[in-house]
Scaffold this motif. Sequence first.
Motif, short mmCIF file in Angstrom:
data_model
loop_
_atom_site.label_atom_id
_atom_site.label_comp_id
_atom_site.label_asym_id
_atom_site.label_seq_id
_atom_site.Cartn_x
_atom_site.Cartn_y
_atom_site.Cartn_z
N GLN A 176 42.02 -52.17 73.76
CA GLN A 176 41.02 -53.03 73.17
C GLN A 176 40.31 -52.27 72.06
OE1 GLN A 176 38.25 -54.24 76.19
NE2 GLN A 176 36.95 -52.46 75.93
N SER A 220 39.43 -57.33 69.38
CA SER A 220 40.82 -57.63 69.74
C SER A 220 41.22 -56.82 70.96
CB SER A 220 41.76 -57.31 68.57
OG SER A 220 41.73 -55.92 68.29
N LEU A 264 44.99 -56.13 73.65
CA LEU A 264 46.43 -56.27 73.76
C LEU A 264 46.88 -55.84 75.14
CD1 LEU A 264 49.19 -56.68 72.28
CD2 LEU A 264 49.07 -54.27 71.67
N ARG A 265 47.87 -56.55 75.68
CA ARG A 265 48.48 -56.18 76.95
C ARG A 265 50.00 -56.25 76.79
NH1 ARG A 265 43.72 -56.66 78.38
NH2 ARG A 265 42.56 -57.23 80.14
N ASN A 316 55.97 -54.62 71.31
CA ASN A 316 55.52 -55.99 71.47
C ASN A 316 55.60 -56.72 70.14
OD1 ASN A 316 54.17 -58.13 73.00
ND2 ASN A 316 52.41 -57.72 71.68
#
Length: 128
Positions: A54, A60, A62-63, A79
């Motif tokens: 983060q 923002s 992301l995972r 990703n």
Amino acid sequence: MTVRDHIRNLDPSRLIVNCPADSAPYAFAESSNYEIQICSEEYDPWQPKYYISQAKDRSSGLRITSANPEEARQLVFRNQGYTYVIYRDGARPDQSNAYLEVYGPNGDSFAEALLYLYEAGPAPTAGS
């Protein structure tokens, strides 16, 4: 220089989120702009699998769930055309900077030095 320590010495309140069920914190890193948490594979604390990041300004997050155990062991996560890498090597890892580097689909990249890197130690060997 990056401050390094074992993940067990990280204050749990610094984690971004709880790791998925049956996994555990494997690494935690912080740069000027991001926090990154790596969680282990389920039932295997020595195998990284989940990348969670983060922005510090909370703009923002992301995972990523890695499908490639070898890349995840190197702390490489992919990703949607982007590659996220935590570089932590060096001749003397305890005295060198570690970096977060992100490569985009068009080949552009950016990197930030890590201020902190907490990481699980190597997997125990037989007889340890």
